[in-house]
Write a protein that holds these residues in place. Structure first.
Motif, PDB file in Angstrom:
ATOM      1  N   VAL A  58      -3.231   6.280   8.287  1.00 30.89           N
ATOM      2  CA  VAL A  58      -3.120   5.797   7.371  1.00 30.89           C
ATOM      3  C   VAL A  58      -3.186   4.075   7.448  1.00 30.89           C
ATOM      4  CG1 VAL A  58      -1.933   7.226   5.626  1.00 30.89           C
ATOM      5  CG2 VAL A  58      -0.531   5.545   7.143  1.00 30.89           C
ATOM      6  N   LEU A  96      -8.231   5.475   2.656  1.00 29.93           N
ATOM      7  CA  LEU A  96      -7.098   6.216   1.981  1.00 29.93           C
ATOM      8  C   LEU A  96      -7.530   7.250   1.569  1.00 29.93           C
ATOM      9  CD1 LEU A  96      -4.485   3.530   1.506  1.00 29.93           C
ATOM     10  CD2 LEU A  96      -4.759   4.843   3.445  1.00 29.93           C
ATOM     11  N   ALA A 130      -6.279  10.893   5.761  1.00 31.59           N
ATOM     12  CA  ALA A 130      -5.431   9.712   5.250  1.00 31.59           C
ATOM     13  C   ALA A 130      -4.660  10.674   4.088  1.00 31.59           C
ATOM     14  CB  ALA A 130      -6.051   8.739   4.751  1.00 31.59           C
ATOM     15  N   LEU A 154      -0.791  10.786   3.458  1.00 32.33           N
ATOM     16  CA  LEU A 154      -0.073  10.185   2.279  1.00 32.33           C
ATOM     17  C   LEU A 154       1.039  11.123   1.633  1.00 32.33           C
ATOM     18  CD1 LEU A 154      -3.158   8.033   0.855  1.00 32.33           C
ATOM     19  CD2 LEU A 154      -1.033   7.143   1.830  1.00 32.33           C
ATOM     20  N   LEU A 207      -0.759   0.121   0.671  1.00 35.84           N
ATOM     21  CA  LEU A 207      -0.192   1.359   1.078  1.00 35.84           C
ATOM     22  C   LEU A 207       0.799   1.899   0.347  1.00 35.84           C
ATOM     23  CD1 LEU A 207      -0.328   3.908   2.907  1.00 35.84           C
ATOM     24  CD2 LEU A 207       0.592   2.522   4.658  1.00 35.84           C
ATOM     25  N   ARG A 233       0.053   3.070  -2.885  1.00 36.20           N
ATOM     26  CA  ARG A 233      -0.663   4.429  -3.012  1.00 36.20           C
ATOM     27  C   ARG A 233       0.453   5.619  -3.094  1.00 36.20           C
ATOM     28  NH1 ARG A 233      -3.896   6.730  -4.648  1.00 36.20           N
ATOM     29  NH2 ARG A 233      -4.971   7.652  -2.820  1.00 36.20           N
TER      30      ARG A 233
END
Length: 118
Positions: A47, A74, A79, A83, A112, A115
């Motif tokens: 990530v 991402l 990724a 996540l 990030l 997300r």
């Protein structure tokens, strides 16, 4: 309950009880920082911005295009899986995203964090 996701500089001392799981989100280990002093629990490179993206940005790339390119990275399968795992950690307690940049709120760490938020 909304997950608590914090942004902090990796050079700042850990705050036990407040930081929860401390996750380094930089591709490279921070200069001059001993691993013991950092208090990093996880370092999921899937990530972090790729080396190519970092080099492009530091060569003069725009912040807006960096955001688009990083979000595209991402969206990759490795990724996406990472996540989901980090999101579950954040739902269980505080999650602190650590970066060496001087202003974490204006960095990839903030993208990030967005997300990771529901």
């Amino acid at each position: 309950m909304k997950p608590e996701i914090r942004l902090r500089r990796v050079y700042d001392p850990p705050e036990p009880g407040a930081d929860g799981v401390r996750v380094l989100v930089d591709r490279l280990w921070p200069r001059g920082l001993a691993k013991e002093a950092a208090g990093v629990d996880e370092w999921p490179r899937a990530v972090t911005p790729s080396a190519e993206l970092r080099k492009w940005f530091h060569a003069g790339g725009s912040a807006g295009e960096f955001r688009e390119r990083y979000l595209a990275e991402l969206a990759g399968p490795e990724a996406v899986a990472e996540l989901a795992r980090l999101r579950s950690l954040a739902e269980a307690g505080p999650l602190t995203l650590l970066t060496a940049v001087k202003d974490p709120a204006s960095s990839h760490a903030a993208i990030l964090a967005e997300r990771l938020s529901p």
